[in-house]
Design an enzyme around this catalytic site. Structure first.
Site, PDB file in Angstrom:
ATOM      1  N   HIS A 123      -0.654   3.797  -6.873  1.00  0.00           N
ATOM      2  CA  HIS A 123       0.474   3.108  -6.235  1.00  0.00           C
ATOM      3  C   HIS A 123       1.694   4.038  -6.315  1.00  0.00           C
ATOM      4  O   HIS A 123       1.821   4.807  -7.276  1.00  0.00           O
ATOM      5  CB  HIS A 123       0.716   1.827  -7.042  1.00  0.00           C
ATOM      6  CG  HIS A 123       1.707   0.864  -6.488  1.00  0.00           C
ATOM      7  ND1 HIS A 123       3.061   1.049  -6.578  1.00  0.00           N
ATOM      8  CD2 HIS A 123       1.523  -0.319  -5.864  1.00  0.00           C
ATOM      9  CE1 HIS A 123       3.684   0.005  -6.029  1.00  0.00           C
ATOM     10  NE2 HIS A 123       2.771  -0.834  -5.585  1.00  0.00           N
ATOM     11  N   GLN A 203      -2.699  -4.329 -11.457  1.00  0.00           N
ATOM     12  CA  GLN A 203      -3.687  -5.108 -10.716  1.00  0.00           C
ATOM     13  C   GLN A 203      -4.765  -5.689 -11.624  1.00  0.00           C
ATOM     14  O   GLN A 203      -5.499  -6.579 -11.213  1.00  0.00           O
ATOM     15  CB  GLN A 203      -4.362  -4.237  -9.645  1.00  0.00           C
ATOM     16  CG  GLN A 203      -3.451  -3.828  -8.523  1.00  0.00           C
ATOM     17  CD  GLN A 203      -3.024  -5.010  -7.663  1.00  0.00           C
ATOM     18  OE1 GLN A 203      -3.778  -5.956  -7.446  1.00  0.00           O
ATOM     19  NE2 GLN A 203      -1.801  -4.959  -7.165  1.00  0.00           N
ATOM     20  N   LYS A 226       2.658 -10.418 -11.270  1.00  0.00           N
ATOM     21  CA  LYS A 226       1.245 -10.393 -10.857  1.00  0.00           C
ATOM     22  C   LYS A 226       0.331 -10.965 -11.939  1.00  0.00           C
ATOM     23  O   LYS A 226      -0.884 -10.816 -11.852  1.00  0.00           O
ATOM     24  CB  LYS A 226       0.821  -8.960 -10.510  1.00  0.00           C
ATOM     25  CG  LYS A 226       1.509  -8.420  -9.257  1.00  0.00           C
ATOM     26  CD  LYS A 226       1.148  -6.987  -8.959  1.00  0.00           C
ATOM     27  CE  LYS A 226       1.982  -6.438  -7.813  1.00  0.00           C
ATOM     28  NZ  LYS A 226       1.922  -4.968  -7.749  1.00  0.00           N
TER      29      LYS A 226
HETATM   30  C1  LIG Z   1       2.654  -4.013  -8.045  1.00  0.00           C
HETATM   31  C2  LIG Z   1       2.187  -2.738  -8.594  1.00  0.00           C
HETATM   32  C3  LIG Z   1       3.079  -1.873  -9.232  1.00  0.00           C
HETATM   33  C4  LIG Z   1       4.562  -2.135  -9.310  1.00  0.00           C
HETATM   34  O1  LIG Z   1       4.891  -3.218 -10.131  1.00  0.00           O
HETATM   35  P1  LIG Z   1       6.303  -3.953  -9.905  1.00  0.00           P
HETATM   36  O2  LIG Z   1       6.385  -4.903 -11.037  1.00  0.00           O
HETATM   37  O3  LIG Z   1       6.189  -4.662  -8.588  1.00  0.00           O
HETATM   38  O4  LIG Z   1       7.374  -2.950  -9.943  1.00  0.00           O
HETATM   39  C5  LIG Z   1       2.565  -0.709  -9.765  1.00  0.00           C
HETATM   40  N1  LIG Z   1       1.267  -0.413  -9.683  1.00  0.00           N
HETATM   41  C6  LIG Z   1       0.382  -1.226  -9.069  1.00  0.00           C
HETATM   42  C7  LIG Z   1      -1.059  -0.845  -9.025  1.00  0.00           C
HETATM   43  C8  LIG Z   1       0.815  -2.407  -8.502  1.00  0.00           C
HETATM   44  O5  LIG Z   1      -0.058  -3.195  -7.885  1.00  0.00           O
END
Ligand SMILES: *Cc1c(COP(=O)(O)O)cnc(C)c1O
Length: 406
Positions: A123, A203, A226
């Site tokens: 990411h 994730q 998440k």
């Molecule tokens: C969402 C995500 C991030 C970033 O996290 P945030 O809390 O939105 O800053 C980093 N790596 C992965 C794999 C993600 O899915």
């Protein structure tokens, strides 16, 4: 308590709303997950009856809030099986956590000519902070390739190490393919070559507790929004022996020991890395979210998400007008796809008219999109509360989009 999706759904009030007159089918969980009533209630209860700044006052409300905040840290330590809650740093999110690590390593440990290994499926949050070290410190980024299903070749990985390799930064689960990375083996190999390793678990953590001691990583990152928790809060786990030797990140209150006109000394970890008033309510509610998750039948939850993924992969493949990206048999519940000849933005707009929420775009993974030879994909991703009927709705909505646009 055995896993029952109806019982789970009943705890997520947002799932009963409609979109464009259709029942909401929320399949954008890899971008952010909805919140159970327990988390909503926690935020309200804290703001209603137990709130003040933390670690400051000696008055009752401050002491109570500090207790709740540190209890959340202890819950995170339990969730990650960290050796100590002093290894848990609260950040503003996943992005903030990786920036913290890259910044403090760039101060003393990583400099001109030092090498950082990244996979091509990272990411942007786990790419751009390392690009800063390339641009500002002269560090060298080395890219680990993956195959069409997101598999890493461990021999090719091991062959990348030189005596200049200082750091590996790799996702625990791809946010495009859903593929789970062999982090434990990668950590062992990194350490054999004298390098450190950070794993991005943003994730992965939503699918149940993680064992950072078993993985053997130096740093592990995940994010509140998440993992059924609020936005604005994330977690950085750092091995104590590593954190102890690292300099601070931001300067301000709480991260100091003594401040004088001509000198300053710093607090111990984790407080050394938490300058200023932290996201108090968000941290406390994240603790509630993780306790909520750990109270579920986690084997049942993971089996449910697996069944949804298998169902969706089969049904989408059977259409013959959909291209799938990444089909690892043990992948997490994330499916990137395109309707042949149709832009994913158009697909997601038509799906939205049917109440079906999916993500469309490059998913903050431009290097991976380039490798796949596309600029964007649609992506459906599932959480504990999704159902097989919702998978049918997704496939039906894709069929409509195909009929309308092709
Ligand atoms: C969402 C995500 C991030 C970033 O996290 P945030 O809390 O939105 O800053 C980093 N790596 C992965 C794999 C993600 O899915």
């Amino acid at each position: 308590m055995t896993f029952n999706v109806a019982d789970i759904r009943a705890q997520f009030p947002i799932l009963s709303r409609e979109v464009h007159g259709k029942p909401l089918v929320y399949l954008d969980n890899a971008a952010s997950v909805q919140k159970p009533q327990a988390v909503i209630d926690q935020l309200t209860a804290s703001m209603t009856g137990q709130y003040a700044n933390v670690h400051r006052g000696l008055h009752t409300l401050s002491n109570e809030t500090t207790g709740a905040f540190e209890e959340a840290r202890s819950t995170v330590a339990q969730f990650l099986n960290a050796a100590s809650m002093d290894e848990i740093i609260f950040t503003m999110g996943g992005t903030d956590a990786v920036n913290l690590v890259a910044n403090v390593l760039g101060q003393e440990e990583i400099g001109e000519g030092d090498e950082i290994i990244l996979s091509v499926m990272e990411h942007h949050s786990n790419i751009v902070p390392w690009h800063f070290l390339r641009e500002r410190k002269g560090a060298v980024l080395k890219w680990l390739d993956v195959d069409a299903d997101g598999n890493v070749d461990l021999d090719a990985y091991e062959a990348m190490f030189t005596e200049r390799t200082k750091m590996v930064a790799v996702t625990h689960q791809s946010n495009v393919f859903g593929t789970v990375t062999p982090v434990k083996e990668m950590a062992r190999i990194a350490h054999e070559h004298g390098a450190m390793i950070l794993s991005d678990g943003c994730q992965k953590a939503v699918h149940g507790p993680v064992d950072v001691q078993d993985l053997g990583v130096d740093f592990y990152v995940f994010t509140g929004h998440k993992t059924y928790g609020p936005s604005g809060i994330g977690v950085l786990y750092g091995k104590k022996s590593v954190l102890d030797r690292l300099p601070p990140y931001r300067g301000g209150g709480e991260m100091i020991d003594i401040v004088e006109q001509d000198r300053v000394t710093y607090n111990e970890p984790p407080h050394r890395f938490e300058a200023g008033t932290p996201p108090i309510l968000e941290a406390i509610a994240l603790g509630t979210a993780l306790r909520w998750m750990m109270a579920q039948d986690l084997d049942g939850l993971v089996a449910h998400e697996r069944a949804l993924t298998d169902h969706a992969m089969e049904a989408l493949r059977a259409t013959n007008f959909i291209e799938l990206y990444g089909a690892h048999p043990d992948k997490g519940p994330v499916i990137a796809f395109n309707l042949k000849g149709i832009h994913p933005h158009d697909v997601s707009t038509i799906l939205d008219r049917q109440g079906v929420a999916v993500r469309a775009g490059h998913h903050c993974c431009q290097p991976l999109m380039k490798k796949l030879g596309t600029s964007a994909t649609a992506r459906a991703s599932f959480a504990a509360y999704n159902t097989h009927e919702e998978i049918d709705a997704l496939v039906e909505a894709c069929r409509k989009a195909h009929d309308l646009l092709s």
